[in-house]
Design a protein around this motif. Structure first.
Motif, PDB file in Angstrom:
ATOM      1  N   GLY A 168      10.937  28.953  75.310  1.00 27.49           N
ATOM      2  CA  GLY A 168      11.718  29.304  76.491  1.00 27.49           C
ATOM      3  C   GLY A 168      12.149  28.105  77.290  1.00 27.49           C
ATOM      4  N   THR A 169      11.197  27.322  77.757  1.00 25.42           N
ATOM      5  CA  THR A 169      11.492  26.086  78.482  1.00 25.42           C
ATOM      6  C   THR A 169      10.828  24.937  77.742  1.00 25.42           C
ATOM      7  OG1 THR A 169       9.542  26.350  79.898  1.00 25.42           O
ATOM      8  CG2 THR A 169      11.619  27.286  80.701  1.00 25.42           C
ATOM      9  N   HIS A 170      11.342  23.723  77.940  1.00 22.42           N
ATOM     10  CA  HIS A 170      10.812  22.586  77.199  1.00 22.42           C
ATOM     11  C   HIS A 170      11.173  21.289  77.904  1.00 22.42           C
ATOM     12  CE1 HIS A 170      14.929  21.789  75.828  1.00 22.42           C
ATOM     13  NE2 HIS A 170      15.025  23.092  75.638  1.00 22.42           N
ATOM     14  N   PRO A 171      10.448  20.190  77.614  1.00 21.04           N
ATOM     15  CA  PRO A 171      10.826  18.884  78.162  1.00 21.04           C
ATOM     16  C   PRO A 171      12.178  18.445  77.622  1.00 21.04           C
ATOM     17  CG  PRO A 171       8.592  18.863  77.223  1.00 21.04           C
ATOM     18  CD  PRO A 171       9.240  20.132  76.785  1.00 21.04           C
ATOM     19  N   ALA A 172      12.732  17.428  78.226  1.00 22.37           N
ATOM     20  CA  ALA A 172      14.014  16.886  77.756  1.00 22.37           C
ATOM     21  C   ALA A 172      13.876  16.404  76.316  1.00 22.37           C
ATOM     22  CB  ALA A 172      14.453  15.733  78.656  1.00 22.37           C
ATOM     23  N   THR A 173      14.874  16.692  75.492  1.00 23.10           N
ATOM     24  CA  THR A 173      14.808  16.309  74.089  1.00 23.10           C
ATOM     25  C   THR A 173      15.048  14.808  73.922  1.00 23.10           C
ATOM     26  OG1 THR A 173      17.138  16.857  73.796  1.00 23.10           O
ATOM     27  CG2 THR A 173      15.530  18.578  73.310  1.00 23.10           C
ATOM     28  N   SER A 174      14.335  14.220  72.984  1.00 24.18           N
ATOM     29  CA  SER A 174      14.467  12.788  72.717  1.00 24.18           C
ATOM     30  C   SER A 174      14.437  12.492  71.228  1.00 24.18           C
ATOM     31  CB  SER A 174      13.332  12.022  73.411  1.00 24.18           C
ATOM     32  OG  SER A 174      12.065  12.505  72.984  1.00 24.18           O
ATOM     33  N   ALA A 175      14.471  13.545  70.408  1.00 24.16           N
ATOM     34  CA  ALA A 175      14.405  13.365  68.955  1.00 24.16           C
ATOM     35  C   ALA A 175      15.209  14.478  68.298  1.00 24.16           C
ATOM     36  CB  ALA A 175      12.954  13.387  68.486  1.00 24.16           C
ATOM     37  N   SER A 176      15.429  14.323  67.003  1.00 25.66           N
ATOM     38  CA  SER A 176      16.206  15.301  66.235  1.00 25.66           C
ATOM     39  C   SER A 176      15.282  16.151  65.372  1.00 25.66           C
ATOM     40  CB  SER A 176      17.211  14.581  65.336  1.00 25.66           C
ATOM     41  OG  SER A 176      16.516  13.833  64.332  1.00 25.66           O
TER      42      SER A 176
END
Length: 284
Positions: free
Chosen positions: A131-139
């Motif tokens: 649902g919610t998550h930290p900012a993405t930094s990987a693929s």
């Protein structure tokens, strides 16, 4: 703290007063051992013991469980669960717009709510976010590279559903089978394999000095098929292979190849199984 969105995943919610009892009676894992802040692997088997659906299960509130699976099998999984529900007081539904993300190699992502849980398949800190998550930094590719390095197989890239037993994909090694909980669908076959020690096909780490060929390529030694490549990331990958045949090739000093690429095979460091002492009578 790498974090990636997993676009190919879906969430199925199972809730109600009978939800846990219903799932406990059909799934491989023991839900009594499922903690509040963890996601554990499991499977729904055919009566013959092969995996029909694989997933991660976690708690999402009182009398509620969350099944995370491949998006392309979610509708079929829901239909199968509905078939087995009978009169159990359990609601089963697929989330229309589920968001699944994963963070790895960072203890600071530890769970503080039902929406973030630790993925128990890994020795290192790995967290699933719903649902919610930290900012993405990987693929997603970064995530699958990490998964491959840790010897964690998943259906689709590593094996076809209805073509593998739980032992083949190491569910017995990562808490995905409740051997003491009693009956579940396919339990007789799985228990017999466990008690007789007849599991021969296992997930192994594959490495080479050059790029590996495509998934699905056969592993061979002395003209004999040992197994099949699954996920590939450059010169590293996973394979499901006959460990008795691998042991025979290693003892004979035979080259193991995938197409024309010579490969090395290894048991994941966290796994407790070993190569057999001798080749099976079938291969003698």
């Amino acid at each position: 703290m790498p974090t990636a969105i997993l676009a190919d995943r879906a969430i199925i919610d199972v809730s109600g007063p009978d939800a846990e009892h219903f799932l406990q009676n059909i799934l491989t894992l023991d839900l009594d051992a499922l903690g509040k802040d963890e996601a554990k692997p499991g499977a729904l088997l055919a009566p013959q013991g092969k995996i029909m659906f694989d997933f991660l299960v976690s708690r999402s509130g009182d009398n509620a469980l969350r099944l995370e699976c491949r998006a392309d099998i979610a509708d079929d999984f829901v239909r199968r669960l509905m078939l087995y529900r009978l009169r159990a007081k359990a609601e089963i539904s697929k989330q229309d717009q589920s968001v699944v993300a994963v963070t790895w190699q960072d203890d600071s992502a530890a769970s503080h709510s039902d929406s973030t849980v630790r993925d128990s398949r890994f020795q290192q800190p790995v967290f699933r976010h719903y649902g919610t998550h930290p900012a993405t930094s990987a693929s997603e590719a970064d995530w699958h590279s990490f998964r491959i390095d840790n010897g964690v197989a998943e259906s689709g890239p590593d094996y076809a559903l209805s073509d593998a037993f739980p032992h083949d994909v190491l569910l017995d090694q990562m808490g995905g089978i409740g051997f003491k909980k009693g009956c579940f669908i396919g339990q007789e076959v799985v228990s017999r394999m466990q008690h007789r020690g007849t599991a021969r096909r296992r997930v192994l780490l594959v490495s080479a000095t050059s790029g590996l060929p495509a998934p699905g390529t056969e592993l061979r030694a002395d003209g004999k098929v040992l197994g099949t490549l699954g996920s590939v990331d450059g010169s590293n990958g996973l394979a499901i292979a006959r460990i008795d045949r691998v042991k025979a090739a290693l003892d004979a000093g035979s080259a193991i190849t995938a197409d024309d690429v010579t490969v090395a095979l290894a048991i994941p460091a966290w796994a407790s199984f070993t190569y057999p002492e001798a080749a099976s009578a079938e291969d003698a």
